[in-house]
Motif scaffolding. Structure first.
Motif, short mmCIF file in Angstrom:
data_model
loop_
_atom_site.label_atom_id
_atom_site.label_comp_id
_atom_site.label_asym_id
_atom_site.label_seq_id
_atom_site.Cartn_x
_atom_site.Cartn_y
_atom_site.Cartn_z
N PHE A 130 0.85 -1.19 0.00
CA PHE A 130 0.00 0.00 0.00
C PHE A 130 0.89 1.24 0.00
O PHE A 130 1.83 1.33 0.77
N SER A 131 0.58 2.20 -0.87
CA SER A 131 1.47 3.36 -1.03
C SER A 131 0.75 4.68 -0.78
O SER A 131 -0.48 4.73 -0.66
N LYS A 132 1.54 5.74 -0.72
CA LYS A 132 0.97 7.09 -0.59
C LYS A 132 0.07 7.42 -1.77
O LYS A 132 -0.95 8.08 -1.62
N GLU A 133 0.45 6.96 -2.94
CA GLU A 133 -0.36 7.19 -4.14
C GLU A 133 -1.72 6.50 -4.02
O GLU A 133 -2.74 7.04 -4.44
N ASP A 134 -1.73 5.28 -3.45
CA ASP A 134 -2.99 4.56 -3.23
C ASP A 134 -3.90 5.37 -2.30
O ASP A 134 -5.09 5.52 -2.56
N ARG A 135 -3.31 5.89 -1.23
CA ARG A 135 -4.07 6.67 -0.25
C ARG A 135 -4.66 7.92 -0.90
O ARG A 135 -5.83 8.25 -0.72
N SER A 136 -3.85 8.60 -1.68
CA SER A 136 -4.29 9.81 -2.38
C SER A 136 -5.38 9.49 -3.40
O SER A 136 -6.39 10.19 -3.50
N ARG A 137 -5.18 8.41 -4.16
CA ARG A 137 -6.18 7.99 -5.15
C ARG A 137 -7.49 7.64 -4.46
O ARG A 137 -8.57 7.98 -4.93
N PHE A 138 -7.39 6.99 -3.30
CA PHE A 138 -8.59 6.63 -2.56
C PHE A 138 -9.37 7.87 -2.13
O PHE A 138 -10.59 7.93 -2.29
N LEU A 139 -8.68 8.84 -1.56
CA LEU A 139 -9.34 10.07 -1.12
C LEU A 139 -10.10 10.73 -2.28
O LEU A 139 -11.26 11.13 -2.13
N SER A 140 -9.45 10.84 -3.42
CA SER A 140 -10.09 11.45 -4.60
C SER A 140 -11.28 10.63 -5.07
O SER A 140 -12.35 11.17 -5.38
N ALA A 141 -11.12 9.31 -5.14
CA ALA A 141 -12.19 8.45 -5.64
C ALA A 141 -13.40 8.47 -4.72
O ALA A 141 -14.55 8.51 -5.19
N LEU A 142 -13.19 8.47 -3.41
CA LEU A 142 -14.30 8.50 -2.47
C LEU A 142 -15.03 9.83 -2.57
O LEU A 142 -16.27 9.87 -2.63
N ASP A 143 -14.29 10.91 -2.64
CA ASP A 143 -14.89 12.23 -2.77
C ASP A 143 -15.73 12.32 -4.06
O ASP A 143 -16.87 12.77 -4.04
N GLU A 144 -15.16 11.84 -5.16
CA GLU A 144 -15.88 11.87 -6.45
C GLU A 144 -17.14 11.02 -6.40
O GLU A 144 -18.19 11.42 -6.92
N ALA A 145 -17.07 9.84 -5.80
CA ALA A 145 -18.23 8.96 -5.71
C ALA A 145 -19.36 9.61 -4.91
O ALA A 145 -20.53 9.56 -5.30
N LEU A 146 -19.01 10.28 -3.81
CA LEU A 146 -20.03 10.93 -2.99
C LEU A 146 -20.66 12.12 -3.72
O LEU A 146 -21.88 12.32 -3.65
N VAL A 147 -19.85 12.88 -4.42
CA VAL A 147 -20.37 14.01 -5.19
C VAL A 147 -21.34 13.49 -6.26
O VAL A 147 -22.43 14.04 -6.46
N ARG A 148 -20.96 12.43 -6.94
CA ARG A 148 -21.80 11.85 -7.99
C ARG A 148 -23.14 11.36 -7.42
O ARG A 148 -24.19 11.57 -8.03
N LEU A 149 -23.11 10.73 -6.25
CA LEU A 149 -24.34 10.22 -5.65
C LEU A 149 -25.26 11.32 -5.11
O LEU A 149 -26.46 11.14 -5.06
N LYS A 150 -24.68 12.44 -4.72
CA LYS A 150 -25.50 13.54 -4.19
C LYS A 150 -26.25 14.27 -5.29
O LYS A 150 -27.20 15.01 -5.02
N ARG A 151 -25.85 14.10 -6.54
CA ARG A 151 -26.51 14.80 -7.64
C ARG A 151 -27.88 14.26 -7.91
O ARG A 151 -28.28 13.20 -7.77
#
Length: 151
Positions: A130-151
């Protein structure tokens, strides 16, 4: 319409702190499901479910509570498959890579092949560290998924 929420396969989840951070910022409830007691923050958005019973009890609980408003966090390919078939709004691996209806079949097949190889005594490597890039990618992906679902 149901409000977005996050369901976490929590026993071996390496991104719990990141989930809390995004949940607090987006004001989205989180349910962490595990087979064993886990320490979680005392916060109105955070809920802990400890299941007892068989090996797949946490997976069963999550799969039974999935709908189009749920973002499921898991590294378990078979649980991801069940959640997608159950209509989850999004399913993300802890590395931030989404499981989708178009990619899950291949992931399940590769998992089966690797399992067969291990059962036959072959030495096959596991996932990369598990890497820093994985952690960063996860944060972005979770944020994007929540924004998409709130629409």
């Amino acid at each position: 319409m149901n409000l977005p929420r996050i369901l976490v396969d929590a026993d071996a989840c390496p991104v719990k702190e990141e989930i809390y951070r995004v949940a607090y910022r987006r004001e989205v409830p989180v349910t962490l499901v595990s087979n064993a007691y886990l320490r979680v923050p005392q916060h109105p958005l955070i809920n802990r479910i400890v299941v007892d019973g068989g090996f797949d009890a946490a997976d069963d609980w999550i799969a039974d509570h999935v709908d189009g408003a749920a973002v499921v966090i898991t590294s378990d390919i078979l649980l991801a498959d069940r959640c997608l078939k159950g209509g989850a709004g999004a399913v993300l691996g802890a590395n931030g890579r989404p499981f989708t209806t178009s990619s899950i079949g291949n992931a399940v097949a590769v998992r089966a092949i690797m399992s067969d190889l291990r059962a036959g005594g072959d030495r096959v490597g596991g996932p990369p560290p598990f890497s820093k890039e994985d952690r960063s990618r996860f944060l972005s992906a979770l944020d994007e998924a929540l924004v998409r679902l709130k629409r």
